[in-house]
Design a protein around this motif. Structure first.
Motif, PDB file in Angstrom:
ATOM      1  N   SER A  24       0.203  -1.090   0.158  1.00 47.76           N
ATOM      2  CA  SER A  24       0.118   0.187   0.036  1.00 47.76           C
ATOM      3  C   SER A  24       0.407   0.825   0.420  1.00 47.76           C
ATOM      4  O   SER A  24       0.261   1.705  -1.072  1.00 47.76           O
ATOM      5  N   LYS A  27       2.253   1.711  -3.245  1.00 46.14           N
ATOM      6  CA  LYS A  27       1.366   2.174  -4.836  1.00 46.14           C
ATOM      7  C   LYS A  27       1.441   3.971  -4.645  1.00 46.14           C
ATOM      8  O   LYS A  27       1.033   4.403  -5.240  1.00 46.14           O
ATOM      9  N   ARG A  41      -0.956  -0.352 -11.068  1.00 46.15           N
ATOM     10  CA  ARG A  41      -1.664  -1.924 -11.061  1.00 46.15           C
ATOM     11  C   ARG A  41      -0.758  -3.223 -10.910  1.00 46.15           C
ATOM     12  O   ARG A  41      -0.758  -3.910  -9.491  1.00 46.15           O
ATOM     13  N   SER A  44       1.899  -3.277  -7.692  1.00 43.18           N
ATOM     14  CA  SER A  44       0.880  -3.614  -6.591  1.00 43.18           C
ATOM     15  C   SER A  44       0.320  -4.829  -6.329  1.00 43.18           C
ATOM     16  O   SER A  44       0.136  -5.395  -5.266  1.00 43.18           O
ATOM     17  N   ILE A  45       0.432  -5.401  -7.029  1.00 40.36           N
ATOM     18  CA  ILE A  45       0.379  -7.584  -8.058  1.00 40.36           C
ATOM     19  C   ILE A  45       0.916  -7.924  -6.880  1.00 40.36           C
ATOM     20  O   ILE A  45       1.616  -8.633  -7.026  1.00 40.36           O
TER      21      ILE A  45
ATOM     22  N   PRO B  42     -11.530  -7.040 -12.135  1.00 44.53           N
ATOM     23  CA  PRO B  42     -10.523  -5.424 -13.022  1.00 44.53           C
ATOM     24  C   PRO B  42     -10.711  -4.263 -11.696  1.00 44.53           C
ATOM     25  O   PRO B  42     -11.534  -4.158 -10.916  1.00 44.53           O
ATOM     26  N   ALA B  43     -10.165  -3.204 -12.284  1.00 50.02           N
ATOM     27  CA  ALA B  43      -9.982  -1.892 -11.037  1.00 50.02           C
ATOM     28  C   ALA B  43     -11.481  -1.109 -12.067  1.00 50.02           C
ATOM     29  O   ALA B  43     -12.470  -1.748 -13.021  1.00 50.02           O
ATOM     30  N   SER B  61      -7.751  -2.542  -2.894  1.00 52.29           N
ATOM     31  CA  SER B  61      -7.928  -0.924  -2.579  1.00 52.29           C
ATOM     32  C   SER B  61      -6.156  -1.782  -3.363  1.00 52.29           C
ATOM     33  O   SER B  61      -6.162  -0.472  -4.372  1.00 52.29           O
ATOM     34  N   LEU B  62      -5.785  -2.719  -3.934  1.00 55.18           N
ATOM     35  CA  LEU B  62      -5.490  -2.428  -4.442  1.00 55.18           C
ATOM     36  C   LEU B  62      -4.343  -2.454  -6.252  1.00 55.18           C
ATOM     37  O   LEU B  62      -4.279  -2.098  -7.242  1.00 55.18           O
ATOM     38  N   THR B  63      -5.730  -3.249  -6.458  1.00 50.78           N
ATOM     39  CA  THR B  63      -6.552  -3.317  -7.776  1.00 50.78           C
ATOM     40  C   THR B  63      -6.803  -2.071  -8.146  1.00 50.78           C
ATOM     41  O   THR B  63      -7.561  -2.379  -9.017  1.00 50.78           O
ATOM     42  N   ASP B  64      -7.372  -1.443  -7.207  1.00 47.67           N
ATOM     43  CA  ASP B  64      -8.534  -0.315  -7.327  1.00 47.67           C
ATOM     44  C   ASP B  64     -10.215  -0.711  -7.243  1.00 47.67           C
ATOM     45  O   ASP B  64     -10.768  -0.346  -8.475  1.00 47.67           O
TER      46      ASP B  64
END
Ligand SMILES: Nc1ncnc2c1ncn2[C@@H]1O[C@H](COP(=O)(O)OP(=O)(O)OP(=O)(O)O)[C@@H](O)[C@H]1O
Ligand SMILES: [Mg+2]
Lengths: 140, 111
Positions: A24, A27, A41, A44-45, B42-43, B61-64
């Motif tokens: 987090s 990101k 993204r 983050s993954i 998917p975001a 949160s990380l995948t939006d």
């Protein structure tokens, strides 16, 4: 060094309440730096899967993220049990996650495959009883 | 459809309104395995799951994801609810199973 930014995080072992903090924070930093959304993204993954693996399989470790003009490099280093068979660990669906980790939704055996899929290059340096270092690079 | 419209539809209990109620919900995504969701959500989706813990919030949160929808009566504990408030994540809940919950949202999106 040049214009590289280095972020370092201690990832505590078996502390599920803090799991994901390093990802987090990374990101949020990349967002502030104005990197493209798809890069953020992917980072983050990769970060999250690597961070969680250190928490649930290796009693924690260290995450270092280097943002340079041409790449984001993530190094996830632990002194956990190591991975006896990396080819097996890389297979989608293969997992040794504990019951407690599975109860929380982990253990699909998709973390390492995700990391490989979303990074441009990934290496796993591991020795049983010594630890594991996963290095993943995403080109900018 | 915006999160506000979804919340106002009265279909779900609003556990946490979140930071951006005017955000659009683009699609629905169903999954309970966190690393599968991490790779595939998917975001902008409404993520429907029975997995209700801190890690769910981290993945959302990380995948939006636009919001988390807890199905089948799944509930956040107080620590996780507090985290959702801190991070401004929209969390909805229902006693309906995953498929029914997802279908309700799908119908709202696609009219
Ligand atoms: N840092 C690590 N230290 C020791 N073993 C590891 C480490 N990371 C991964 N492994 C081993 O590799 C296996 C596969 O990892 P992977 O991330 O793909 O799946 P998982 O963590 O078991 O489940 P998921 O990531 O889907 O929640 C793990 O089950 C574990 O045996
Ligand atoms: Mg994993």
């Amino acid at each position: 060094m040049d214009d590289s930014l280095v972020l370092e995080y201690d990832v505590p072992g078996d502390d599920f309440t803090r799991a994901g903090e390093a990802s987090s924070a990374t990101k949020a930093t990349l967002k502030r730096l104005g990197l493209p959304a798809d890069i953020i993204r992917r980072v983050s993954i990769v970060m999250y899967e690597g961070e969680i693996n250190m928490v649930i399989h290796a009693d924690g470790g260290k995450a270092t993220v280097t943002v340079s003009p041409d790449a984001v490099t993530m190094v996830l280093k632990d002194t956990g049990p190591g991975i006896p068979d990396v080819d097996k660990a890389m297979q989608a669906g293969w997992s040794t996650a504990s019951g407690a980790a599975r109860d929380l939704g982990f253990g699909a055996g998709m973390g390492l495959p995700n990391m490989k899929k979303w990074s441009d290059r990934m290496t796993i340096d591991t020795a049983v009883g010594v630890g594991t270092t996963v290095t993943a690079v995403i080109d900018l | 459809m915006t999160l506000r419209e979804l919340m106002d539809a009265g279909l779900f209990q609003v556990v946490n309104e979140g930071a951006d109620p005017e955000r659009t919900v683009d699609c629905v995504f169903c999954c309970d395995l966190l690393s599968v969701a991490m790779g595939k959500a998917p975001a902008g989706c409404a993520w429907v799951t029975v997995m209700a813990n801190l890690n769910t919030l981290a993945v959302a949160s990380l995948t939006d994801a636009a919001c988390v929808v807890l199905a089948s009566g799944a509930a956040l504990d107080e620590t996780a609810a507090e985290r959702a408030r801190q991070q401004g994540i929209t969390v909805l809940a229902t006693d309906q199973p995953i498929f029914e919950a997802a279908l309700m949202i799908h119908h709202r999106i696609h009219g």
